[in-house]
Scaffold this active site. Sequence first.
Site, mmCIF file in Angstrom:
data_model
loop_
_atom_site.group_PDB
_atom_site.id
_atom_site.type_symbol
_atom_site.label_atom_id
_atom_site.label_comp_id
_atom_site.label_asym_id
_atom_site.label_seq_id
_atom_site.Cartn_x
_atom_site.Cartn_y
_atom_site.Cartn_z
ATOM 1 N N SER A 36 -0.505 35.538 4.151
ATOM 2 C CA SER A 36 -1.565 36.284 3.476
ATOM 3 C C SER A 36 -0.955 37.419 2.670
ATOM 4 O O SER A 36 0.131 37.926 3.000
ATOM 5 C CB SER A 36 -2.535 36.865 4.518
ATOM 6 O OG SER A 36 -3.413 37.807 3.949
ATOM 7 N N TYR A 95 -3.926 42.058 11.431
ATOM 8 C CA TYR A 95 -3.745 40.740 10.837
ATOM 9 C C TYR A 95 -2.518 40.715 9.931
ATOM 10 O O TYR A 95 -1.684 39.801 10.006
ATOM 11 C CB TYR A 95 -5.000 40.372 10.043
ATOM 12 C CG TYR A 95 -4.964 39.028 9.367
ATOM 13 C CD1 TYR A 95 -5.181 37.859 10.088
ATOM 14 C CD2 TYR A 95 -4.734 38.922 7.999
ATOM 15 C CE1 TYR A 95 -5.169 36.615 9.467
ATOM 16 C CE2 TYR A 95 -4.712 37.685 7.364
ATOM 17 C CZ TYR A 95 -4.925 36.545 8.103
ATOM 18 O OH TYR A 95 -4.904 35.315 7.483
#
Length: 253
Positions: A153, A166
């Site tokens: 990501s 995250y």
Amino acid sequence: MATTHAGGARPQAAPAKVALITGASRGLGRVLAGFLAKQGFALVITARGEAELESAVKELRPYGSPLVAIGGDVTDADHRRRLVQAAEAWGRTDVLVNNASELGESPLPPLVQAKRADLLRVYDVNVLAPLALVHDALPLLARSHGLVVNITSDAAVGGYPGWGVYGASKAALDLVSKTLAAELKESGVGVVSVDPGDMRTKMHQDAFPGEDISDRPLPDVTLPFWAWLLSQPPIAVSGGRYQAQAAVWEVPA
């Protein structure tokens, strides 16, 4: 969840190529499963949600590719072994996609307020489980000179407020990917990180509860990238970190 077989009885002849995809019941994983099924890959797919996984099976069945769906949690060692055993029945694994991911608490908290239990769960799903699955599947990957695709990501490099838990897990996964690429080169196994970019998915909606994310593209926007990546020799692309929505993709120098 019981194992679900689709596409008729498993053929006697081994399929030309086999892919194992985690987090395949929705979003990017489901789109990628459909793409690979159309390319003639036999599939082993998994996800935690029983209803969504069954829905994916119904969507994939008409493509006619051999398919095994096994519900479960990738952090469970027994579940991972079942996935690898399903691929072993075909004698190979050409592509392993570690797509299953855990966002963490929603709404996203500041990093200094993150709960230890939340951090451990996110790291378990996003870092430790992919590494363990590579370990378990390595004999099959080496036999096929296969490719490991770890889904990362932009949060891994962005330092975005609220995305610390995250993002840190995906940064760790990036380093795991780069290290594995170096360590597995002699075995002929390639390893890449792929940042699919912002997409209209449930996980992205969970990160922005109550907000309108309809301006984000659907995961299908990444299909040209997958067509390019999977046309390259795994060792040629190994060690790269790719942005699926970039205008150009290049093999690492």
